[in-house]
Design an enzyme around this catalytic site. Structure first.
Site, PDB file in Angstrom:
ATOM      1  N   ILE A 193      -8.333  -1.981  11.272  1.00 57.39           N
ATOM      2  CA  ILE A 193      -7.452  -3.138  11.076  1.00 57.39           C
ATOM      3  C   ILE A 193      -5.980  -2.745  10.983  1.00 57.39           C
ATOM      4  O   ILE A 193      -5.116  -3.609  10.848  1.00 57.39           O
ATOM      5  CB  ILE A 193      -7.857  -3.934   9.812  1.00 57.39           C
ATOM      6  CG1 ILE A 193      -7.875  -3.041   8.570  1.00 57.39           C
ATOM      7  CG2 ILE A 193      -9.194  -4.601  10.006  1.00 57.39           C
ATOM      8  CD1 ILE A 193      -8.176  -3.773   7.279  1.00 57.39           C
ATOM      9  N   LYS A 206      -2.887   0.835  11.492  1.00 53.92           N
ATOM     10  CA  LYS A 206      -2.543   2.251  11.607  1.00 53.92           C
ATOM     11  C   LYS A 206      -1.182   2.479  10.961  1.00 53.92           C
ATOM     12  O   LYS A 206      -0.345   1.578  10.899  1.00 53.92           O
ATOM     13  CB  LYS A 206      -2.498   2.693  13.075  1.00 53.92           C
ATOM     14  CG  LYS A 206      -3.860   2.766  13.743  1.00 53.92           C
ATOM     15  CD  LYS A 206      -3.763   3.405  15.118  1.00 53.92           C
ATOM     16  CE  LYS A 206      -5.143   3.551  15.761  1.00 53.92           C
ATOM     17  NZ  LYS A 206      -5.070   4.222  17.072  1.00 53.92           N
ATOM     18  N   GLY A 207      -0.968   3.698  10.487  1.00 50.11           N
ATOM     19  CA  GLY A 207       0.318   4.041   9.879  1.00 50.11           C
ATOM     20  C   GLY A 207       0.604   5.509  10.049  1.00 50.11           C
ATOM     21  O   GLY A 207      -0.135   6.219  10.735  1.00 50.11           O
ATOM     22  N   ARG A 208       1.663   5.982   9.391  1.00 48.74           N
ATOM     23  CA  ARG A 208       2.052   7.391   9.511  1.00 48.74           C
ATOM     24  C   ARG A 208       1.000   8.320   8.921  1.00 48.74           C
ATOM     25  O   ARG A 208       0.881   9.471   9.283  1.00 48.74           O
ATOM     26  CB  ARG A 208       3.382   7.624   8.796  1.00 48.74           C
ATOM     27  CG  ARG A 208       3.358   7.147   7.361  1.00 48.74           C
ATOM     28  CD  ARG A 208       4.650   7.387   6.612  1.00 48.74           C
ATOM     29  NE  ARG A 208       4.630   6.765   5.299  1.00 48.74           N
ATOM     30  CZ  ARG A 208       3.967   7.232   4.258  1.00 48.74           C
ATOM     31  NH1 ARG A 208       3.247   8.338   4.385  1.00 48.74           N
ATOM     32  NH2 ARG A 208       3.987   6.613   3.100  1.00 48.74           N
ATOM     33  N   PHE A 209       0.183   7.790   7.982  1.00 48.33           N
ATOM     34  CA  PHE A 209      -0.804   8.588   7.263  1.00 48.33           C
ATOM     35  C   PHE A 209      -2.129   8.682   8.005  1.00 48.33           C
ATOM     36  O   PHE A 209      -2.875   9.627   7.857  1.00 48.33           O
ATOM     37  CB  PHE A 209      -1.068   7.949   5.898  1.00 48.33           C
ATOM     38  CG  PHE A 209      -1.472   6.502   6.017  1.00 48.33           C
ATOM     39  CD1 PHE A 209      -2.782   6.148   6.266  1.00 48.33           C
ATOM     40  CD2 PHE A 209      -0.526   5.498   5.927  1.00 48.33           C
ATOM     41  CE1 PHE A 209      -3.146   4.828   6.420  1.00 48.33           C
ATOM     42  CE2 PHE A 209      -0.884   4.175   6.062  1.00 48.33           C
ATOM     43  CZ  PHE A 209      -2.198   3.834   6.320  1.00 48.33           C
ATOM     44  N   GLY A 210      -2.475   7.659   8.810  1.00 47.59           N
ATOM     45  CA  GLY A 210      -3.789   7.594   9.444  1.00 47.59           C
ATOM     46  C   GLY A 210      -4.158   6.168   9.811  1.00 47.59           C
ATOM     47  O   GLY A 210      -3.349   5.459  10.412  1.00 47.59           O
ATOM     48  N   GLU A 211      -5.346   5.723   9.400  1.00 46.62           N
ATOM     49  CA  GLU A 211      -5.853   4.416   9.804  1.00 46.62           C
ATOM     50  C   GLU A 211      -6.361   3.630   8.593  1.00 46.62           C
ATOM     51  O   GLU A 211      -6.690   4.203   7.555  1.00 46.62           O
ATOM     52  CB  GLU A 211      -7.014   4.580  10.791  1.00 46.62           C
ATOM     53  CG  GLU A 211      -6.650   5.353  12.043  1.00 46.62           C
ATOM     54  CD  GLU A 211      -7.874   5.659  12.907  1.00 46.62           C
ATOM     55  OE1 GLU A 211      -7.693   5.874  14.119  1.00 46.62           O
ATOM     56  OE2 GLU A 211      -8.999   5.686  12.364  1.00 46.62           O
ATOM     57  N   VAL A 212      -6.426   2.299   8.770  1.00 47.10           N
ATOM     58  CA  VAL A 212      -7.040   1.421   7.774  1.00 47.10           C
ATOM     59  C   VAL A 212      -8.209   0.695   8.441  1.00 47.10           C
ATOM     60  O   VAL A 212      -8.053   0.128   9.521  1.00 47.10           O
ATOM     61  CB  VAL A 212      -6.040   0.396   7.212  1.00 47.10           C
ATOM     62  CG1 VAL A 212      -6.726  -0.495   6.172  1.00 47.10           C
ATOM     63  CG2 VAL A 212      -4.841   1.092   6.594  1.00 47.10           C
ATOM     64  N   ASP A 259       9.038   1.797  -1.506  1.00 41.18           N
ATOM     65  CA  ASP A 259       8.826   1.437  -0.095  1.00 41.18           C
ATOM     66  C   ASP A 259       8.337  -0.002  -0.005  1.00 41.18           C
ATOM     67  O   ASP A 259       7.392  -0.308   0.706  1.00 41.18           O
ATOM     68  CB  ASP A 259       7.813   2.394   0.553  1.00 41.18           C
ATOM     69  CG  ASP A 259       7.814   2.276   2.088  1.00 41.18           C
ATOM     70  OD1 ASP A 259       8.817   1.778   2.638  1.00 41.18           O
ATOM     71  OD2 ASP A 259       6.814   2.670   2.712  1.00 41.18           O
TER      72      ASP A 259
END
Length: 517
Positions: free
Chosen positions: A214, A216-222, A338
């Site tokens: 659902i 994506k970001g700098r860290f990985g996925e959700v 943030d």
């Protein structure tokens, strides 16, 4: 991996040692006055690989209220014994014990050699794993046979109508065995604790089935996942982001952090399949998605705008507030750093919950310090306060970080108000400064607009008429005043989150507005 086992065993053994019966444990601390801190918990040392390739050691205290479970805290475990970017070791066997700890990162060059050598001849670790697997399979076989026998016996005594809870025809119940995630959290933490016990967290995490990605970001996925019929959100970090996972899990498990307007934390766990490591952070799932997603596709009425804005301000006020509990527990003041519409979730009832606490910092009242080394520029450039863009923020004054959060809060209110539908009139969704900077602005571009030109998002003329006869426009006028008091260039002049909460609560308490709410 075998070369790292003795070190890991030594560290875990050190974590389990007891301190002196009387007094607090003294730890080496690289950000505290006198380079030392006192704690009722443990000392720890971390080794991090910085982007420039330099290894950095950090020395801190881990207070008892953050030790979950107390006898073997999850925060004292590195996710991967051969991690090459971040390692944490704990101890409590003597004062200043962490000063001598030097957690070692794995040599990236040796990973390929290690894997090839392991494929050629089985190590002791591999043989032990095989032994464990064989024993586990044997126990599972016994358990399955016993379960089948019990099921067969129960079927004989069941009435002909209906279906057994564990039958293949049973519906997908949101609650299994009468206990939901909410019930479990309430029973275990009284609704305000620091999170579920570690074993419960791991049990939940390893029963989750991933359904769909659902975000994506700098860290990985959700991902959206399912646990016993309930939806959960699973934030999956790569092993190279262990520092971020460690920090966010640590913040979420702060005592008395749980609040209806803070994203509900469920579990943190690491999964290592031998090839790579996944770091999981499990939270409540909200099908409306982020505030950014929601506003991009939907408008809100006046009552909905107030409800959203008030809930966000309430959540931020809770974060910013230090709370002393009745049993000696204390929630420190926390700054988000943030805050933006993409880090806020929209609930089904129209209220919001603040999430993504990976960059948050906590205030230590005793030493008047924050609990991690600070980078003056942290967060999303578009939402950075003027003092952050200019690197003029006073890092020795914790209120500075709270004021930077309030600046971002004003921008979020502007995003919501633009989508407020009054008499069929509303604006299309846009990010703050959409008409002044590119879609991915640089620090320099934001500094010119915000600091040098001192521009702020434009306020539509229809919001600014103080003589508006329409209640809705009067409310928008009041909202615009709150926004302006959030994004003053002078940080000290900005409203506090608590003041904003009270102002919006009074605005929502208008007799005419009550009918709409």
């Amino acid at each position: 991996m075998s070369s790292y086992v003795p070190a890991i065993v030594t560290v875990l053994f050190a974590c389990l040692q007891t301190t002196a019966v009387n007094g607090l444990l003294l730890c080496h601390c690289d950000i505290c006055p006198g380079n030392r801190c006192e704690t009722d918990g443990m000392c720890f040392t971390t080794t991090s690989l910085m982007p420039n390739g330099v290894k950095m050691h950090s020395y801190r205290c881990l207070d008892k209220m953050l030790m979950n479970p107390p006898e073997n805290p999850i925060l004292c475990h590195s996710a991967n014994p051969v991690n090459d970017t971040f390692v944490v070791w704990c101890c409590k066997d003597r004062d200043m014990c962490n000063k001598d700890l030097s957690p070692q990162l794995a040599d990236r060059r040796l990973r390929g050699e290690k894997n090839s050598s392991q494929s050629m001849e089985p190590s002791t670790d591999v043989m032990m794993i095989v032994l464990y697997v064989v024993v586990a399979l044997g126990l599972m076989t016994v358990a399955v046979v016993a379960a089948m026998w019990l099921r067969k016996r129960n079927k004989m005594s069941l009435p002909l109508h209906g279906c057994a809870e564990d039958s293949i025809d049973a519906p997908d119940h949101p609650i299994l065995g009468g206990v939901s995630l909410r019930d479990m959290i309430e029973m275990t933490t009284s609704g305000s604790g620091s999170g579920l016990p570690l074993l419960v967290q791991r049990s939940i995490a390893r029963q989750i089935q991933l359904v769909e990605i659902i975000g994506k970001g700098r860290f990985g996925e959700v991902w959206r996942g399912r646990w016993r019929g309930e939806n959960v959100a699973v934030k999956i970090f790569s092993s190279r982001e262990e520092r971020s996972w460690f920090r966010e899990a640590e913040i979420y498990q702060t005592v008395m952090l749980r609040h209806e307007n803070i994203l509900g934390f469920i579990a943190a766990d690491n999964k290592d399949n031998g090839t790579w490591t996944q770091l999981w952070l499990v939270t409540d799932y909200h099908e409306n998605g982020s505030l950014f997603d929601y506003l991009s596709r939907s408008t809100v009425e006046i009552a909905g705008m107030i409800r959203m804005a008030l809930s966000i301000a309430t959540g931020l006020a809770h974060l910013h507030m230090e709370i002393v509990g009745t049993q000696g527990q204390c929630k420190p003041a926390i700054a988000h750093r943030d805050l933006k519409s993409k880090n806020i979730l929209v609930k089904l009832n129209g209220t919001c919950a603040i999430g993504d606490l990976g960059l948050a910092v906590r205030h230590d009242v005793a030493t008047d310090t924050v609990d991690i080394p600070l980078n003056n520029r942290v967060g999303t450039k578009r939402y950075m306060a003027p003092e952050v863009l200019e690197e003029a923020i006073n890092i020795n004054h914790f209120d500075s970080f709270k004021r930077a959060d309030v600046y971002a809060l004003g921008l979020i209110f502007w995003e919501i108000a633009r989508r407020c539908n009054v008499g069929g009139i509303h604006d299309e969704y846009q990010l703050p400064f959409y008409d002044m900077v590119p879609s991915d602005p640089t620090i320099e571009e934001m500094r010119k607009v915000v600091c040098i030109d001192r521009q702020r998002p434009s306020i539509p003329n229809r919001w600014q008429s103080i003589e508006a006869v329409c209640l809705s426009l009067q409310v928008l006028h009041s909202m615009s005043k709150v926004m302006k008091e959030c994004w003053y260039h002078n940080a000290a002049a900005r409203l506090t989150a608590l003041r904003i909460k009270k102002t919006l609560a009074n605005l929502g308490a208008s007799e005419d507005l009550k009918l709409r709410l």
